[in-house]
Structures are given as structure tokens and as C-alpha cells.
Design a protein around this motif. Sequence first.
Motif, PDB file in Angstrom:
ATOM      1  N   MET A  14      13.284 -15.889  94.010  1.00 16.11           N
ATOM      2  CA  MET A  14      12.508 -17.035  93.546  1.00 16.11           C
ATOM      3  C   MET A  14      12.222 -18.031  94.663  1.00 16.11           C
ATOM      4  O   MET A  14      11.331 -18.860  94.559  1.00 16.11           O
ATOM      5  CB  MET A  14      13.226 -17.746  92.396  1.00 16.11           C
ATOM      6  CG  MET A  14      13.266 -16.946  91.111  1.00 16.11           C
ATOM      7  SD  MET A  14      11.633 -16.394  90.541  1.00 16.11           S
ATOM      8  CE  MET A  14      10.893 -17.954  90.063  1.00 16.11           C
ATOM      9  N   MET A  15      12.977 -17.943  95.741  1.00 17.81           N
ATOM     10  CA  MET A  15      12.724 -18.766  96.919  1.00 17.81           C
ATOM     11  C   MET A  15      11.882 -17.991  97.934  1.00 17.81           C
ATOM     12  O   MET A  15      10.879 -18.491  98.461  1.00 17.81           O
ATOM     13  CB  MET A  15      14.064 -19.177  97.555  1.00 17.81           C
ATOM     14  CG  MET A  15      13.958 -19.758  98.948  1.00 17.81           C
ATOM     15  SD  MET A  15      13.283 -21.415  98.958  1.00 17.81           S
ATOM     16  CE  MET A  15      13.351 -21.779 100.712  1.00 17.81           C
ATOM     17  N   LEU A  16      12.279 -16.745  98.195  1.00 15.11           N
ATOM     18  CA  LEU A  16      11.686 -15.997  99.301  1.00 15.11           C
ATOM     19  C   LEU A  16      10.307 -15.425  98.989  1.00 15.11           C
ATOM     20  O   LEU A  16       9.447 -15.384  99.877  1.00 15.11           O
ATOM     21  CB  LEU A  16      12.639 -14.870  99.713  1.00 15.11           C
ATOM     22  CG  LEU A  16      13.966 -15.354 100.311  1.00 15.11           C
ATOM     23  CD1 LEU A  16      14.899 -14.179 100.559  1.00 15.11           C
ATOM     24  CD2 LEU A  16      13.730 -16.110 101.607  1.00 15.11           C
ATOM     25  N   VAL A  17      10.060 -14.976  97.755  1.00 13.24           N
ATOM     26  CA  VAL A  17       8.742 -14.414  97.423  1.00 13.24           C
ATOM     27  C   VAL A  17       7.643 -15.469  97.549  1.00 13.24           C
ATOM     28  O   VAL A  17       6.619 -15.234  98.209  1.00 13.24           O
ATOM     29  CB  VAL A  17       8.757 -13.774  96.020  1.00 13.24           C
ATOM     30  CG1 VAL A  17       7.334 -13.404  95.590  1.00 13.24           C
ATOM     31  CG2 VAL A  17       9.628 -12.525  96.013  1.00 13.24           C
ATOM     32  N   PRO A  18       7.807 -16.667  96.938  1.00 13.05           N
ATOM     33  CA  PRO A  18       6.793 -17.714  97.150  1.00 13.05           C
ATOM     34  C   PRO A  18       6.671 -18.115  98.616  1.00 13.05           C
ATOM     35  O   PRO A  18       5.574 -18.430  99.088  1.00 13.05           O
ATOM     36  CB  PRO A  18       7.304 -18.888  96.301  1.00 13.05           C
ATOM     37  CG  PRO A  18       8.151 -18.252  95.256  1.00 13.05           C
ATOM     38  CD  PRO A  18       8.818 -17.100  95.950  1.00 13.05           C
ATOM     39  N   LEU A  19       7.805 -18.102  99.339  1.00 13.62           N
ATOM     40  CA  LEU A  19       7.769 -18.460 100.758  1.00 13.62           C
ATOM     41  C   LEU A  19       6.878 -17.487 101.535  1.00 13.62           C
ATOM     42  O   LEU A  19       6.014 -17.908 102.315  1.00 13.62           O
ATOM     43  CB  LEU A  19       9.187 -18.459 101.327  1.00 13.62           C
ATOM     44  CG  LEU A  19       9.346 -18.924 102.791  1.00 13.62           C
ATOM     45  CD1 LEU A  19      10.678 -19.644 102.978  1.00 13.62           C
ATOM     46  CD2 LEU A  19       9.293 -17.734 103.758  1.00 13.62           C
ATOM     47  N   PHE A  20       7.062 -16.201 101.320  1.00 15.58           N
ATOM     48  CA  PHE A  20       6.259 -15.214 102.040  1.00 15.58           C
ATOM     49  C   PHE A  20       4.804 -15.214 101.572  1.00 15.58           C
ATOM     50  O   PHE A  20       3.893 -14.949 102.356  1.00 15.58           O
ATOM     51  CB  PHE A  20       6.878 -13.828 101.909  1.00 15.58           C
ATOM     52  CG  PHE A  20       8.041 -13.602 102.829  1.00 15.58           C
ATOM     53  CD1 PHE A  20       7.850 -13.476 104.191  1.00 15.58           C
ATOM     54  CD2 PHE A  20       9.336 -13.552 102.345  1.00 15.58           C
ATOM     55  CE1 PHE A  20       8.917 -13.287 105.055  1.00 15.58           C
ATOM     56  CE2 PHE A  20      10.421 -13.367 103.195  1.00 15.58           C
ATOM     57  CZ  PHE A  20      10.205 -13.238 104.556  1.00 15.58           C
ATOM     58  N   LEU A  21       4.585 -15.546 100.299  1.00 16.87           N
ATOM     59  CA  LEU A  21       3.213 -15.681  99.802  1.00 16.87           C
ATOM     60  C   LEU A  21       2.508 -16.816 100.532  1.00 16.87           C
ATOM     61  O   LEU A  21       1.357 -16.681 100.979  1.00 16.87           O
ATOM     62  CB  LEU A  21       3.219 -15.941  98.294  1.00 16.87           C
ATOM     63  CG  LEU A  21       1.843 -16.164  97.646  1.00 16.87           C
ATOM     64  CD1 LEU A  21       0.960 -14.936  97.828  1.00 16.87           C
ATOM     65  CD2 LEU A  21       2.010 -16.490  96.159  1.00 16.87           C
ATOM     66  N   GLY A  22       3.209 -17.948 100.671  1.00 18.71           N
ATOM     67  CA  GLY A  22       2.647 -19.078 101.407  1.00 18.71           C
ATOM     68  C   GLY A  22       2.416 -18.745 102.866  1.00 18.71           C
ATOM     69  O   GLY A  22       1.403 -19.142 103.460  1.00 18.71           O
ATOM     70  N   ALA A  23       3.352 -17.978 103.467  1.00 15.01           N
ATOM     71  CA  ALA A  23       3.208 -17.590 104.872  1.00 15.01           C
ATOM     72  C   ALA A  23       2.007 -16.672 105.067  1.00 15.01           C
ATOM     73  O   ALA A  23       1.291 -16.774 106.069  1.00 15.01           O
ATOM     74  CB  ALA A  23       4.479 -16.900 105.341  1.00 15.01           C
ATOM     75  N   ILE A  24       1.757 -15.781 104.111  1.00 11.80           N
ATOM     76  CA  ILE A  24       0.596 -14.883 104.187  1.00 11.80           C
ATOM     77  C   ILE A  24      -0.697 -15.687 104.157  1.00 11.80           C
ATOM     78  O   ILE A  24      -1.625 -15.459 104.940  1.00 11.80           O
ATOM     79  CB  ILE A  24       0.623 -13.862 103.026  1.00 11.80           C
ATOM     80  CG1 ILE A  24       1.780 -12.868 103.228  1.00 11.80           C
ATOM     81  CG2 ILE A  24      -0.705 -13.108 102.935  1.00 11.80           C
ATOM     82  CD1 ILE A  24       2.016 -11.971 102.038  1.00 11.80           C
ATOM     83  N   ILE A  25      -0.747 -16.673 103.242  1.00 10.14           N
ATOM     84  CA  ILE A  25      -1.947 -17.515 103.132  1.00 10.14           C
ATOM     85  C   ILE A  25      -2.164 -18.306 104.412  1.00 10.14           C
ATOM     86  O   ILE A  25      -3.278 -18.376 104.942  1.00 10.14           O
ATOM     87  CB  ILE A  25      -1.822 -18.465 101.921  1.00 10.14           C
ATOM     88  CG1 ILE A  25      -1.818 -17.665 100.621  1.00 10.14           C
ATOM     89  CG2 ILE A  25      -2.952 -19.490 101.920  1.00 10.14           C
ATOM     90  CD1 ILE A  25      -1.537 -18.502  99.388  1.00 10.14           C
ATOM     91  N   HIS A  26      -1.079 -18.900 104.931  1.00 12.52           N
ATOM     92  CA  HIS A  26      -1.197 -19.714 106.146  1.00 12.52           C
ATOM     93  C   HIS A  26      -1.604 -18.866 107.345  1.00 12.52           C
ATOM     94  O   HIS A  26      -2.386 -19.313 108.192  1.00 12.52           O
ATOM     95  CB  HIS A  26       0.132 -20.410 106.436  1.00 12.52           C
ATOM     96  CG  HIS A  26       0.125 -21.224 107.691  1.00 12.52           C
ATOM     97  ND1 HIS A  26      -0.568 -22.402 107.806  1.00 12.52           N
ATOM     98  CD2 HIS A  26       0.717 -21.009 108.906  1.00 12.52           C
ATOM     99  CE1 HIS A  26      -0.406 -22.895 109.022  1.00 12.52           C
ATOM    100  NE2 HIS A  26       0.366 -22.065 109.710  1.00 12.52           N
ATOM    101  N   THR A  27      -1.084 -17.651 107.420  1.00 12.07           N
ATOM    102  CA  THR A  27      -1.405 -16.763 108.542  1.00 12.07           C
ATOM    103  C   THR A  27      -2.850 -16.288 108.466  1.00 12.07           C
ATOM    104  O   THR A  27      -3.561 -16.249 109.479  1.00 12.07           O
ATOM    105  CB  THR A  27      -0.457 -15.546 108.559  1.00 12.07           C
ATOM    106  OG1 THR A  27       0.901 -16.006 108.604  1.00 12.07           O
ATOM    107  CG2 THR A  27      -0.724 -14.669 109.768  1.00 12.07           C
TER     108      THR A  27
END
Length: 332
Positions: A14-27
Motif C-alpha cells: 500500500m506504500m510501495l505500489v503507489p510510490l512506483f506508480l508516481g515514479a513511473i509518471i514522473h519519469t
Amino acid sequence: MKIKKAIDKIPGGMMLVPLFLGAIIHTAVPGASDYFGGFTKGLMTGTVPILAVWFFCMGAAINVKATGTVLRKSGTLVLTKILVAWVVAMIAIQFLPEGGVQNGFFAGLSVLAIISAMDMTNGGLYASIMQQYGTKEESGAFVLMSLESGPLVTMLILGSTGVAVFEPQLFIGAVLPFLIGFILGNLDSDLREYFGKATQALIPFFGFALGCSIDLGVIVDTGLLGILLGVVVIIITGVPLILADKFIGKGNGTAGIAASSTAGAAVANPMLVANMKPEFLPAAEAATALVAASVIVTAILVPIITAYYSDYMRKKKPPVEPVEVSIKKAVI
């Protein structure tokens, strides 16, 4: 669709999946937040205000009327974890440059990354492990682990080791929402229950906002080092925690192993510290990636190691002869 169940199967999901989703968008689209603006920008860049609310709710959820056993156990684990991180920081500053390592395999490694990975325990992971392998009191020992949440402990270690100088008001500002929540939650049990429910719901939001500040290229570059950092965190913090649990907490060491993880909330600490002290900005992004990797590694390995250790201690302990049998033998 069973989206939540699928996410829950991932350690710290619940912490890491949204984090990586945000990182994908930012990248992929670095200017997405500015393009959309408004509430969407607030959601993508609002790490600090979201965490401020989360810290408040965490404080409100703590009941000061915990039993003495729980307080002794949790206090022992928390203080040991912080002390170990402080000692490691004192050693690390002798070898690592101020802005972190810039080249080679250890590129991105900094004192900020090491402290952030070591000074916070994943309280939820600890509680779930000890429900299976420990006593009720040991499971409840996560109550004081909330005190580690947020940048305060990281700031204290950085300040006391001479890595950085923080103005007194910054320390107060870092802990004030938590203290206000703690006071309100203990003045009124209804408020404690009301705000306590919000802690879990806020986790994916600050995970997503934090991810929107991370370039996945950095995570790729530090991936193997991040895995190594996670293993080192378990070893370096786990051994002292086992000893402290045995000799101070009066346990068998299982709780010490269970507390040797990196907290999911620790991923936010490098950026939070950098927001207060801009000189940490060059090291903050790589530190965030390293801590995120450490969270995943420790979340996977700590339950496995704890299970093996608990089984070993159970086999090692000699069986206790039933009282009734002893009485019979005595009579005979």
C-alpha cells in the motif's frame, strides 16, 4: 476486481505500489503536475502536508495507558534501533563524503540514506510477525515504534553526529503534529478511534506523492546497492536488537529480529530532511531510492528469518514437564 488483495500480497504494497506508480509518471512525464495544476498538482507534490496529517493521526492512535510490559519491550526495541543507527552514522561520516558517493558501485550511498534506512522499524510488519511468533505483549510493543515515524529521529542523529545543524524550531515543527494528536487521542478515546482509522488510508497518498518526486533511472542505478543496504540493515540492527530483547526486554530474541526492518515511512525522510536543509538535496533522490529498496528487501527477509529463528528457539528450549506428573512422581 480484487485490487487491494493483490496489492496486500506485496510486502509494504500500500506504500510501495503507489510510490512506483508516481515514479513511473514522473519519469515518463516530468512536468505532469505543473500541466494539470490544481488539486492534481497538490496530490502529486503534497508529500509534506499529507505526512503532517498522517503524523497527527499516528500520535492520536497511541494509548498512553499501555501495560508496563509493553512499554518496556517497545522502549527497548526503539531505543536500541536508534542507538545503533547513531553509532553507524558516527562511523559512516568518517568514510563517506558530505554529498554521498558519486561514482562506482556505491554511487548514491550517503549518511542520510544509511540513517533513514536504519532508524525506523516497520511497525505494522513487526506487529503482524509477533502475532504469529510472539506473545500478546510482544505484539503490542509496536505502540512506541510510532515515535520513530517522521524525520525527527533522523534529524536528531544528523544533528548529534555533526552532519547538520538544525534550528530548534525545526525540531519542534517536526514533532508538533504528532504531539498534538497524541494529547487529543489520550484526552478523548473517541478522538483516538476516529483519527486512528485514518492512518492506513493516508499511506498510499503520501506514497504516490513521494513517488512523483523520484526518477526511476535513479532506482535502476542503485538497485543492487539498495538490496545490499537492506541485508546490511537486518544484520547490523538485528544482532543488537536480539541481545537487547533477551537481556533487557526479557524475551528470547524473536522480537529483536522482527524489529530489524526498514519502515515504509522512512522512504519519505530523505526528501523531508532535504526540504528543511537544502544542502541534502543532491543526496536526497538517490537516498530515497536506496531506502525504498531496503524497505522491500527487509519486508521480504525479516518475516522469513524471524520464522526460522523462532522455530530454532522453540526447539532449543527444553520441554517443561507437566506439574501433575511431577506431583505424582513426588508422591511415589
